[in-house]
Write a protein that holds these residues in place. Structure first.
Motif, PDB file in Angstrom:
ATOM      1  N   SER A 123       1.625   2.515  -4.085  1.00 20.76           N
ATOM      2  CA  SER A 123       0.386   2.876  -3.414  1.00 20.76           C
ATOM      3  C   SER A 123       0.587   2.835  -1.912  1.00 20.76           C
ATOM      4  CB  SER A 123      -0.734   1.910  -3.793  1.00 20.76           C
ATOM      5  OG  SER A 123      -1.871   2.167  -3.001  1.00 20.76           O
ATOM      6  N   SER A 124      -0.110   3.719  -1.193  1.00 21.95           N
ATOM      7  CA  SER A 124      -0.038   3.688   0.261  1.00 21.95           C
ATOM      8  C   SER A 124      -1.251   2.953   0.826  1.00 21.95           C
ATOM      9  CB  SER A 124       0.018   5.120   0.792  1.00 21.95           C
ATOM     10  OG  SER A 124      -1.122   5.817   0.329  1.00 21.95           O
ATOM     11  N   ASP A 125      -2.072   2.420  -0.065  1.00 24.62           N
ATOM     12  CA  ASP A 125      -3.301   1.747   0.365  1.00 24.62           C
ATOM     13  C   ASP A 125      -3.097   0.241   0.349  1.00 24.62           C
ATOM     14  OD1 ASP A 125      -5.778   0.694   0.760  1.00 24.62           O
ATOM     15  OD2 ASP A 125      -6.794   1.971  -0.717  1.00 24.62           O
ATOM     16  N   ARG A 126      -3.187  -0.381   1.503  1.00 17.47           N
ATOM     17  CA  ARG A 126      -2.927  -1.817   1.546  1.00 17.47           C
ATOM     18  C   ARG A 126      -3.976  -2.619   0.784  1.00 17.47           C
ATOM     19  NH1 ARG A 126      -4.881  -4.631   7.009  1.00 17.47           N
ATOM     20  NH2 ARG A 126      -6.216  -3.020   7.857  1.00 17.47           N
ATOM     21  N   HIS A 127      -5.165  -2.013   0.590  1.00 21.60           N
ATOM     22  CA  HIS A 127      -6.199  -2.704  -0.174  1.00 21.60           C
ATOM     23  C   HIS A 127      -5.905  -2.661  -1.672  1.00 21.60           C
ATOM     24  CE1 HIS A 127      -8.383  -3.256   3.465  1.00 21.60           C
ATOM     25  NE2 HIS A 127      -8.384  -1.957   3.704  1.00 21.60           N
ATOM     26  N   VAL A 128      -4.915  -1.881  -2.055  1.00 19.27           N
ATOM     27  CA  VAL A 128      -4.453  -1.881  -3.446  1.00 19.27           C
ATOM     28  C   VAL A 128      -3.235  -2.803  -3.578  1.00 19.27           C
ATOM     29  CG1 VAL A 128      -3.419  -0.471  -5.272  1.00 19.27           C
ATOM     30  CG2 VAL A 128      -5.326   0.439  -3.930  1.00 19.27           C
ATOM     31  N   VAL A 129      -2.337  -2.697  -2.598  1.00 17.47           N
ATOM     32  CA  VAL A 129      -1.071  -3.434  -2.673  1.00 17.47           C
ATOM     33  C   VAL A 129      -1.283  -4.941  -2.513  1.00 17.47           C
ATOM     34  CG1 VAL A 129       1.176  -3.762  -1.583  1.00 17.47           C
ATOM     35  CG2 VAL A 129       0.291  -1.458  -1.915  1.00 17.47           C
ATOM     36  N   LYS A 130      -2.104  -5.309  -1.521  1.00 13.81           N
ATOM     37  CA  LYS A 130      -2.296  -6.746  -1.264  1.00 13.81           C
ATOM     38  C   LYS A 130      -2.860  -7.499  -2.477  1.00 13.81           C
ATOM     39  CE  LYS A 130      -4.580  -9.869   1.988  1.00 13.81           C
ATOM     40  NZ  LYS A 130      -3.586 -10.770   2.524  1.00 13.81           N
TER      41      LYS A 130
END
Lengths: 252, 186
Positions: free
Chosen positions: A140-147
């Motif tokens: 994912s390029s979305d940090r709100h998904v990765v974190k």
């Protein structure tokens, strides 16, 4: 591909776990390098020896029968595995304990403190991650998904920065093992260059420093109680720029 | 009492349950025993582990919907064995795993000279039994059970990216051990 890279990948090659491109590169190296070929031969011979079947321990027939009969519908409901009913409370209790205990059964890992060792490990992890099959666990390029993905997988919450606008889009995250512990691996890209960032909590504070190893550039620093290692085949200047962006408070 | 009832399902209403369980588990009993035997290094303990693991599997079978029954059962066997090792053979788990694999590999004086050593079943068995449990298990799962890196990661709970380096270390250690064996004899 040089000998050191091939030695890191040799097990993946023998196990047929490399992607086709890397597989071919490793094969090409074997054709021209007698030293690596010798290691490969001995790896393959060891594999063949382990697989002859003579080391395999099959279940004794008595155990098989015991287990089979335990789960057959019984005329009486007195017991499932030859245990009186009251014992089930004890069994259930010990099972509960077993699940609690095994949940945290983490593998034992080396306590390597030497810097050289760490550099080798970070480099090896980076090289391994470039095998197409295992660059990221969460894409994912979305940090709100990765974190949030790391939550529960690590005993700390890694800080994940979005640097897309600055030209370093995130590819995803991965669990990795460095320095004898589970660490967060964050994967970014600059054009076609992959950047791996490894981070884990550490009390020590060190100055930011850059180095090169096996043709890769590495930068190591500490920040907010975390040790960071960034590694890439990207040129040193752009990697420094990337690190400075990560270090700036506005990116988090 | 509710607990006891749950462990002993009503056969009349759940006639298919034991057979579904048997179909999923029994084909993998050899794999379960093989792993338990290599982890405990003892016949009787291995039987106990498999029996306990089957109980646990039976108990949590309702939550199992997957197709990879083998990996699922092996995960339970492995956890059961580790709990047992932690209580009874703690030294098996506390071995220092700190040497570098490439160093280990380079300490093998002549890989070519090692080849006849692999033919010696007894030596191979001893060398494998002498490895720390973490190394032993990845070799068993990979070479004897033929599991993929992904499946090994699932069973052992170590990250997939670590499976290859763990196997590399395990093989390095195994060769080194066989080389040591060789030196002693000559």
């Amino acid at each position: 591909m040089n000998c050191q890279e091939v030695r890191i990948l040799i097990d993946g090659y023998v196990d047929g776990e490399l992607d086709p491109i890397r597989n071919r590169e490793v094969e090409q190296h074997f054709r021209t390098c007698p030293a690596c070929s010798t290691v490969l031969n001995s790896h393959q011979a060891l594999r063949a020896a382990l697989r002859t079947g003579s080391l395999y321990r099959t279940a004794p027939p008595a155990l098989r029968n015991r287990i089979r009969s335990s789960f057959k519908p019984a005329p009486t409901r007195k017991s499932l595995m030859g245990l009186p009913q009251w014992r089930w409370v004890a069994v259930a209790a010990s099972l509960a304990l077993v699940s609690v205990l095994t949940w945290r059964a983490v593998p034992f890992l080396p306590t390597e403190t030497a810097d050289d060792q760490l550099i080798q490990e970070v480099t090896a992890s980076h090289v391994r991650s470039l095998m197409v099959t295992h660059l990221v666990d969460i894409s994912s390029s979305d940090r709100h998904v990765v974190k949030p993905w790391f939550t529960g997988k690590l005993d700390f919450a890694p800080s994940v920065a979005d640097l897309t606008e600055q030209g370093f889009p995130m590819v995803g995250g991965r669990l990795d093992y460095v320095n004898g512990r589970a660490v967060a691996g964050l994967v970014y890209k600059r054009r076609e260059h992959v950047i791996n960032v490894f981070l884990w909590p550490s009390a020590a504070a060190v100055e930011t420093r850059s180095l090169a190893h096996q043709g890769y550039h590495l930068v190591c620093w500490t920040q907010s109680g975390m040790t960071y290692w960034a590694i890439s085949d990207l040129n040193s200047r752009e990697l420094q720029e990337f690190v400075q962006l990560l270090q700036s408070p506005s990116s988090h | 009492m509710g607990l006891i009832r749950n462990l002993q399902p009503e056969r009349s209403s759940e006639q298919d349950e034991p057979s579904r369980f048997e179909k999923a588990i029994l084909p993998h009993l050899d794999a379960a025993y093989n792993l338990a035997r290599w982890l405990t290094r003892n016949d009787q303990d291995a039987e106990d582990m498999v029996q306990e693991a089957c109980l646990r599997a039976f108990k949590s079978f309702d939550g199992f919907y997957g197709v990879h029954a083998k990996a699922w059962l092996l995960t339970i066997v492995r956890n059961t064995c580790y709990t047992w090792l932690g209580k009874n053979r703690v030294h098996d788990l506390s071995a220092s795993l700190d040497e570098d694999v490439h160093q280990a590999e380079s300490q093998v004086p002549d890989p070519q000279a090692l080849l006849p050593r692999f033919e010696d079943n007894q030596a191979l068995r001893q060398a494998l039994e002498g490895l720390p449990a973490e190394f032993r298990e990845v070799l068993i799962l990979r070479e004897l059970e033929g599991l993929s890196y992904k499946e090994i990661a699932d069973v052992t709970g170590i990250p997939q990216g670590t499976v290859m380096s763990r196997l590399a270390r395990a093989r390095g250690r195994l060769k080194l051990s066989l080389a040591g064996h060789m030196n002693k004899e000559h």
